[in-house]
Scaffold this active site. Structure first.
Site, PDB file in Angstrom:
ATOM      1  N   LYS A 244       1.058  -1.279  -0.155  1.00 32.41           N
ATOM      2  CA  LYS A 244      -0.041   0.205  -0.048  1.00 32.41           C
ATOM      3  C   LYS A 244       1.066   1.311  -0.173  1.00 32.41           C
ATOM      4  O   LYS A 244       1.698   1.309   0.920  1.00 32.41           O
ATOM      5  CB  LYS A 244      -0.897  -0.155   1.207  1.00 32.41           C
ATOM      6  CG  LYS A 244      -1.536   1.186   1.378  1.00 32.41           C
ATOM      7  CD  LYS A 244      -2.568   1.214   2.622  1.00 32.41           C
ATOM      8  CE  LYS A 244      -3.132   2.642   2.973  1.00 32.41           C
ATOM      9  NZ  LYS A 244      -3.902   2.825   4.207  1.00 32.41           N
ATOM     10  N   ASP A 249      -2.395  10.439   3.156  1.00 30.99           N
ATOM     11  CA  ASP A 249      -3.735   9.800   3.699  1.00 30.99           C
ATOM     12  C   ASP A 249      -4.329  11.013   4.342  1.00 30.99           C
ATOM     13  O   ASP A 249      -4.369  10.999   5.664  1.00 30.99           O
ATOM     14  CB  ASP A 249      -3.823   8.565   4.342  1.00 30.99           C
ATOM     15  CG  ASP A 249      -5.310   8.213   4.736  1.00 30.99           C
ATOM     16  OD1 ASP A 249      -6.080   8.836   3.996  1.00 30.99           O
ATOM     17  OD2 ASP A 249      -5.427   7.271   5.031  1.00 30.99           O
ATOM     18  N   LYS A 256      -9.797  13.365   7.870  1.00 28.46           N
ATOM     19  CA  LYS A 256      -9.374  12.898   9.050  1.00 28.46           C
ATOM     20  C   LYS A 256      -9.341  14.051  10.163  1.00 28.46           C
ATOM     21  O   LYS A 256      -9.239  15.418   9.251  1.00 28.46           O
ATOM     22  CB  LYS A 256      -7.896  12.388   8.936  1.00 28.46           C
ATOM     23  CG  LYS A 256      -7.736  10.784   8.560  1.00 28.46           C
ATOM     24  CD  LYS A 256      -6.520  10.417   8.504  1.00 28.46           C
ATOM     25  CE  LYS A 256      -6.209   9.014   8.070  1.00 28.46           C
ATOM     26  NZ  LYS A 256      -6.791   8.073   8.696  1.00 28.46           N
ATOM     27  N   ASP A 267       1.731   6.653   5.147  1.00 31.85           N
ATOM     28  CA  ASP A 267       0.865   5.506   4.770  1.00 31.85           C
ATOM     29  C   ASP A 267       1.117   4.812   3.641  1.00 31.85           C
ATOM     30  O   ASP A 267       0.794   4.205   2.951  1.00 31.85           O
ATOM     31  CB  ASP A 267      -0.354   6.343   4.353  1.00 31.85           C
ATOM     32  CG  ASP A 267      -1.728   5.349   4.723  1.00 31.85           C
ATOM     33  OD1 ASP A 267      -1.611   4.559   5.485  1.00 31.85           O
ATOM     34  OD2 ASP A 267      -2.742   5.895   4.241  1.00 31.85           O
ATOM     35  N   ASP A 326     -11.938   7.461   3.776  1.00 32.31           N
ATOM     36  CA  ASP A 326     -10.725   7.234   4.346  1.00 32.31           C
ATOM     37  C   ASP A 326     -10.388   5.873   4.409  1.00 32.31           C
ATOM     38  O   ASP A 326      -9.415   5.258   4.998  1.00 32.31           O
ATOM     39  CB  ASP A 326     -10.954   7.782   5.823  1.00 32.31           C
ATOM     40  CG  ASP A 326      -9.743   7.835   6.563  1.00 32.31           C
ATOM     41  OD1 ASP A 326      -8.543   7.953   5.931  1.00 32.31           O
ATOM     42  OD2 ASP A 326      -9.633   8.200   7.661  1.00 32.31           O
ATOM     43  N   GLU A 328      -9.148   4.032   2.003  1.00 23.28           N
ATOM     44  CA  GLU A 328      -8.772   3.924   0.851  1.00 23.28           C
ATOM     45  C   GLU A 328      -7.896   2.803   0.520  1.00 23.28           C
ATOM     46  O   GLU A 328      -7.408   2.461  -0.922  1.00 23.28           O
ATOM     47  CB  GLU A 328      -8.166   5.451   0.423  1.00 23.28           C
ATOM     48  CG  GLU A 328      -6.839   5.751   0.802  1.00 23.28           C
ATOM     49  CD  GLU A 328      -6.464   5.498   2.426  1.00 23.28           C
ATOM     50  OE1 GLU A 328      -7.536   5.578   3.007  1.00 23.28           O
ATOM     51  OE2 GLU A 328      -5.288   5.203   2.938  1.00 23.28           O
ATOM     52  N   ARG A 330      -7.800  -0.238   1.252  1.00 24.82           N
ATOM     53  CA  ARG A 330      -8.143  -1.540   0.725  1.00 24.82           C
ATOM     54  C   ARG A 330      -8.562  -1.282  -0.864  1.00 24.82           C
ATOM     55  O   ARG A 330      -8.605  -2.318  -1.333  1.00 24.82           O
ATOM     56  CB  ARG A 330      -9.268  -1.949   1.583  1.00 24.82           C
ATOM     57  CG  ARG A 330     -10.390  -0.979   1.559  1.00 24.82           C
ATOM     58  CD  ARG A 330     -11.466  -1.354   2.789  1.00 24.82           C
ATOM     59  NE  ARG A 330     -10.962  -0.770   4.140  1.00 24.82           N
ATOM     60  CZ  ARG A 330     -11.418  -1.161   5.269  1.00 24.82           C
ATOM     61  NH1 ARG A 330     -12.345  -1.684   5.317  1.00 24.82           N
ATOM     62  NH2 ARG A 330     -10.727  -0.500   6.218  1.00 24.82           N
TER      63      ARG A 330
HETATM   64  N1  BES Z   1      -3.976   4.858   6.832  1.00 22.89           N
HETATM   65  C1  BES Z   1      -5.397   4.423   7.645  1.00 22.89           C
HETATM   66  C2  BES Z   1      -5.093   3.451   8.896  1.00 22.89           C
HETATM   67  C3  BES Z   1      -4.039   4.206   9.686  1.00 22.89           C
HETATM   68  C4  BES Z   1      -4.467   4.882  10.942  1.00 22.89           C
HETATM   69  C5  BES Z   1      -2.695   4.109   9.537  1.00 22.89           C
HETATM   70  C6  BES Z   1      -3.612   5.320  11.807  1.00 22.89           C
HETATM   71  C7  BES Z   1      -1.693   4.491  10.455  1.00 22.89           C
HETATM   72  C8  BES Z   1      -2.325   5.134  11.889  1.00 22.89           C
HETATM   73  C9  BES Z   1      -6.498   4.067   6.816  1.00 22.89           C
HETATM   74  O1  BES Z   1      -6.301   4.326   5.594  1.00 22.89           O
HETATM   75  C10 BES Z   1      -7.659   4.501   7.440  1.00 22.89           C
HETATM   76  O2  BES Z   1      -7.741   5.449   7.481  1.00 22.89           O
HETATM   77  N2  BES Z   1      -8.449   3.252   7.720  1.00 22.89           N
HETATM   78  C11 BES Z   1      -9.583   3.614   8.469  1.00 22.89           C
HETATM   79  C12 BES Z   1     -10.606   2.711   7.889  1.00 22.89           C
HETATM   80  C13 BES Z   1     -12.076   3.187   8.409  1.00 22.89           C
HETATM   81  C14 BES Z   1     -12.440   4.386   7.915  1.00 22.89           C
HETATM   82  C15 BES Z   1     -12.922   1.822   7.995  1.00 22.89           C
HETATM   83  C16 BES Z   1      -9.315   3.618  10.061  1.00 22.89           C
HETATM   84  O3  BES Z   1      -8.678   2.701  10.490  1.00 22.89           O
HETATM   85  O4  BES Z   1     -10.062   4.428  10.810  1.00 22.89           O
HETATM   86 ZN    ZN Z   2      -4.728   4.966   4.824  1.00 29.14          ZN
HETATM   87 MN    MN Z   3      -7.431   6.240   5.258  1.00 24.19          MN
END
Ligand code: BES
Ligand code: ZN
Ligand code: MN
Length: 476
Positions: A244, A249, A256, A267, A326, A328, A330
């Protein structure tokens, strides 16, 4: 850093510092005790050999060793504690500007862990304050160093630091195009075959999910393929490593919160990890067929950005309702996974900073492994154990897919409930690998550390590079 060996007694060394790994069960070390002229009983009262503990003894009279650095490795010297030992020795040596560091090694099987640790601890990532790069000029391995592949250790150590450097680079300097260019240039220099797909190419291959994530940014997305296929490759397998690579992000329109958003430059750690593994595999000319796909995009909000509620189609035609922009990672991985199966992958491993939920489940200690194949997951865990990185497998029961099924599409990209976020994300990914043995590594909790520990300085950890290299080596 030059790495040399010394097979004579340590008393014949002439160095700025000599580091000793000592366990809590230590007896006064042979040699060390006499050098310290019986001081041991006094030292022993102050130094217990606990993990992370250290004691520096200056200029023992009549020696060419300017300092002894005693470092605790805890109950036992293993892959974990010896990597931490190397890292700590390098950082202590750096603080006292020691240019020549010697290290006592007693187990030839673990020398690589120590060397990787020293390279790790000696790497000053964009340290504006104290200058860039490395401080130690020569590392001298003293003791049981027969049959140790120092060249391999150095290549692996450099690969880890390469990944950490990329992960640390700010997003204004490193967007999808810049990262693709770096991968292409460094990949070709290492002898890899490289192919970079731009927006036009992505459109014609049907990479609707990567394009959708990238459409909100003025910096276009990229997909990079790196392949290592030496003539002497063992077997007929073809491992694919998928990373990834969200270079920033912001969350997109599902923005966020501002709090620590700056960290979202990391990310792309999954992509940096896989790129580093490929470079090291090629430099070491490992006889294995292995490819990487880096799915690169910047996730931004704008007038052209993907909206919550949009329905998109991934490369295999599966439709996805975007509930949350967010989620993204996956999406970009979905296309890359499908593409790997099309290119004939016999095994797929992806690494991704995929979910915040993985930190809730496992903290910053273990990488989460989720897989459709227990043998592959077990192999990853064992490889991690042997190099000193922790992996923990999470369940993948069918029930976890239910909240990811769509109402007006095949899938939705986020579940309606927050429960088991790491697992539901992995169940989503599983829909894109067909029957290919596949493992997903969620490194969101482990790729970056806010607190320095005995093993890791603050910042990018380069987690999983060593383990994946071990795995690739095992296939050879
Ligand atoms: N890049 C983030 C996950 C992340 C969070 C990495 C904190 C490092 C530190 C990912 O893209 C994301 O935002 N995931 C969301 C998914 C949710 C919206 C289903 C998450 O984990 O909140
Ligand atoms: Zn992300
Ligand atoms: Mn994200």
């Amino acid at each position: 850093m030059k790495i040399t060996t010394h097979t004579g007694p340590w008393e014949t060394l002439s160095v700025d510092a000599l580091a000793w790994p000592l366990t809590t069960a230590m007896q006064p070390q042979r040699g060390l005790d006499s050098a310290l002229a019986g001081l041991w009983s006094e030292i022993g009262a102050e130094f217990k050999g606990k993990a992370g503990e250290s004691l520096v003894l200056h200029r023992p009279p009549g020696e060419h060793v300017r300092r002894h650095v005693l470092i605790g490795v805890g109950k036992q010297a293993d892959a974990f504690s010896l990597h931490a030992f190397g890292s700590q020795a390098a950082r202590i040596a750096g603080k006292m500007s020691a240019k020549r560091l010697a290290i006592i090694v007693s187990d030839p099987a673990q020398v690589r862990r120590v060397v990787e640790g020293v390279l790790f601890g000696d790497c000053h990532l964009r340290a504006v304050k104290d200058g860039n790069g490395s401080a130690i000029e020569e590392l001298i391995l003293c003791g049981a160093v027969e049959n140790c592949d120092i060249a391999a250790a150095q290549i692996d150590g450099d690969a880890i630091n390469y990944a950490r450097e990329l992960i640390t680079a700010p997003a204004n300097e490193l967007g999808p195009v810049e990262l693709a260019d770096r991968a292409a240039a460094d990949g070709r220099a290492a002898g890899l075959e490289v192919e970079v797909f731009d927006e036009t190419a992505l459109r014609s291959m049907g990479a609707g999910a990567i394009l959708a994530v990238g459409q909100g940014s003025v910096r276009p997305p990229r997909l990079v393929r790196l392949s290592w296929a030496p003539q002497n490759a063992k077997g007929s397998g073809h491992l694919f490593l998928i990373g990834k690579g969200i270079t920033f992000d912001s969350g997109g329109l599902s923005l966020k919160p501002a709090d620590s958003m700056e960290k979202m430059k990391y990310d792309m750690a999954g992509a940096a990890t896989m790129l580093a593994v490929m470079l090291a595999a090629a430099r070491r000319r490992l006889p294995v067929r292995v490819s990487a796909l880096l799915a690169l995009a910047e996730n931004m909000p704008s007038g052209t950005a993907l909206r919550p509620g949009d329905v998109i189609a991934a490369m295999n035609g599966k439709t996805i309702e975007v509930i949350n922009t967010d989620a993204e990672g996956r999406l970009v991985l979905a296309d890359a996974l499908v593409y790997a199966t099309r290119l004939g992958a016999t095994q797929i491993i992806d690494a991704a900073t995929l979910t915040g939920a993985v930190s809730v489940a496992l903290g910053s200690v273990n990488v989460a492994v989720l897989s459709n194949n227990d043998a592959l997951a077990g192999h990853i865990r064992a490889a991690g154990q042997s190099v000193g990185e922790r992996f923990w497998q999470l369940p993948m029961d069918e029930e976890y897919l239910a909240p990811m099924r769509g109402d007006i599409s095949d899938l939705r990209n986020a579940s309606a409930e927050r429960k088991a976020g790491t697992i539901t994300a992995a169940k989503f990914l599983e829909q894109f690998v067909s029957e290919t043995p596949w493992a997903h590594l969620d490194i969101a909790g482990t790729a970056w550390t806010d607190k320095a520990t005995a093993a890791y300085p603050k910042g990018a950890t380069g987690v999983a590079v060593r383990t994946l290299l071990r795995l690739v080596e095992d296939l050879a």
